[in-house]
Write an enzyme that holds these catalytic residues in place. Sequence first.
Site, PDB file in Angstrom:
ATOM      1  CB  SER A  94     -14.370  -2.404  56.614  1.00 57.80           C
ATOM      2  OG  SER A  94     -13.797  -1.362  55.839  1.00 57.80           O
ATOM      3  CD  GLU A 141     -23.751  -6.867  53.867  1.00 58.63           C
ATOM      4  OE1 GLU A 141     -23.538  -6.498  55.054  1.00 58.63           O
ATOM      5  OE2 GLU A 141     -23.322  -7.900  53.385  1.00 58.63           O
ATOM      6  CG  LEU A 142     -21.200  -0.616  54.972  1.00 58.78           C
ATOM      7  CD1 LEU A 142     -21.237   0.820  55.458  1.00 58.78           C
ATOM      8  CD2 LEU A 142     -20.155  -0.803  53.884  1.00 58.78           C
ATOM      9  N   GLY A 143     -20.223  -3.546  57.999  1.00 58.87           N
ATOM     10  CA  GLY A 143     -19.945  -4.400  59.139  1.00 58.87           C
ATOM     11  C   GLY A 143     -21.116  -4.558  60.078  1.00 58.87           C
ATOM     12  CB  CYS A 145     -20.888  -8.652  57.826  1.00 52.01           C
ATOM     13  SG  CYS A 145     -22.081  -9.483  56.751  1.00 52.01           S
TER      14      CYS A 145
END
Length: 487
Positions: A233, A254-256, A288
């Site tokens: 997240s 590497e996120l939302g 994602c």
Amino acid sequence: MTGSLLNASKWTGKALAGEWTTLSGGQFEVLEPATAQPIGRVARAAPEDVRASAADARRAQRGWYAMPYAERAKVFRKVAVLLEAHREECATWIVRETGAIPPKAQFEIDSVLHHCHEAAAMLTQPKGLVLPSADGVTSLARRLPHGVVGVISPFNFPFLLSSRAVLPALATGNAVVLKPDPRTPVSGGVLLALLLESAGLPRGVFHMLPGDADTGEALVTDADVAMISFTGSTAAGRRVGELAGRHLKKVALELGGKNALIILDDADIELAICGGSWASWLHQGQICMSAGRHLVHQDLVGTYARRMADKAKDLPVGNPHVEQVAIGPLITVKQVAHVDRIVQESVRMGARLLAGGTFSGQFYRPTVLADVTPAMPAFREEIFGPVVSITAFSTDAEAIALANDTEYGLAAGVHTRNIGRGMAMAEQLRVGLCHVNDQTVNDDGTMPMGGRGASGNGSRHGGPANWDAFTQWQWTTVRNTAPAYPL
């Protein structure tokens, strides 16, 4: 090949820290989302366990990197052979632990097989450059491993997203300490640990430590860990980035995402509906890259919304381990509450609920919201649930502005019969991944995966980006004779 790869007697209540062992943090149960019943038990790593594993990994890394490249490549090929032989056993764990339907589990396995072969191939790729230099000087730039890489992986595609970082990190000569998500420690950690161990990876090169936030923070701040690869997240990623920066570590985040699927007025409406369904309902929208916003031209939006609602009402929901369904459970009760809050708040603000919007236990019905505006949480927040959120637009410029009206910047899709129009639009979208005449959920081990803004720090995994992520440049010069300096 006979026998069970996932023999529970070997790993139950344990983690891989040099060998399979109990840890000082105790143990915790693994719950099946569809039934809320325990299906396994693993060790819980405390910060002191991280400290010991990181130090052990640093010692083991030197020998691993010194091994002949052909011997290292064999490990990854053997992992692929073992995984193929135990495919169904691994798929069952993915289904039960993540709530995935079986085709999604098989996709994960196919993707990891691809990453295994790519990792093996990296061992024969060039690792540097010969640079221009003066006569009598050889000037080289070569890629060297960081040393120990810490990997923190998420629950949604745990086997794939752990492997996507672990395998290239190992292939480039690093040792790895993996902290899988505590909700999916078996398919996100145990499975990969058993495969690498069985394939002959030397002892200590890979450690697998399930744990909570304190485990992750210990990994990020440990002096023997040179780089952190985090997938999860945006809120957690901000904390990881803050800690890594304070300790001067390289970090890949590497996120939302709040991804836009744009349906232009000349799109093939049938294919657009098909793509939109996949983009928002695959794995209950817990991806994602899921389409968080369906931006549809005003001439098509009525048909699109109506057809999406019809699809939603026909999709079977249930336990994917025992039923043939399209939609399985969300990962936790907390996630169900998060999805429902966004849906209900948006309806109170004027969105039209065309389908779904209800749940039973951890099963949330596929949902369609129309007339969504940028002020609503369904437009602004990452939902991570099976919700189609539809917003109308009238011009290409308006569609671009709506798509870019977000802090996120991961993926986008554009449906149009005019390729030039689609390409022109793609160039103006602030995303790391864009697909013309396709939906937003696309993945390939040979492509550089990652986003910008709240979707990540511009780092990438996959293909050529793996060298950028998991190694660093060293400039080396060699002279025929040492120079005589004037001082």
